[in-house]
Design a protein around this motif. Structure first.
Motif: not given
Length: 127
Positions: A8-9, A13, A28, A59-60, A62-64, A66-67, A91
């Motif tokens: 994740e780090q 993106i 991912t 983008r959100v 993609v972040e989700n 990854l989480t 969320r």
């Protein structure tokens, strides 16, 4: 290892509004069929659809993703547990954003052209 998915780090993106499913897979390290399955399992993943029916992730999203990957693959959560994780943090699925103005203008133009072609066809059929 070379085959390990990016953490994740370490994922950078790009600054874009939308990502196609192939781009999300490259970013991912998740395969397309897994992303489609996760869409069915996680209410927070609701990519928009282009007029071509292609998935467009924000983008959100993609972040989700990854989480979710971290929760499932690294921390050992079950899918139900990961859903609870997101629910506990408020969320839940966001309402789909309106399509960009450019896409809406393209859609209107398409319909105008289609209507004109239909009128032309009916004129030719009468003649």
């Amino acid at each position: 290892m070379r085959g390990d998915p990016p953490s994740e780090q370490t994922v950078v993106i790009p600054d874009k509004l939308y990502f196609k499913i192939g781009e999300v897979c490259r970013l991912t390290g998740i395969k397309q069929h897994v992303l489609r399955y996760w869409e069915a399992e996680f209410p927070i993943l609701r990519p928009q659809r282009a007029s071509s029916r292609q998935r467009l992730y924000r983008r959100v999203d993609v972040e989700n993703i990854l989480t979710i990957r971290r929760l499932l693959q690294i921390e050992g959560y079950t899918i139900a547990g990961a859903r609870k994780y997101f629910a506990a943090r408020g969320r839940e699925a966001e309402p789909a954003a309106a399509p960009p103005a450019r896409e809406e203008a393209s859609r209107r133009l398409f319909h105008q052209i289609k209507d004109e072609l239909c009128r032309l066809r009916s004129f030719l059929e009468r003649g």
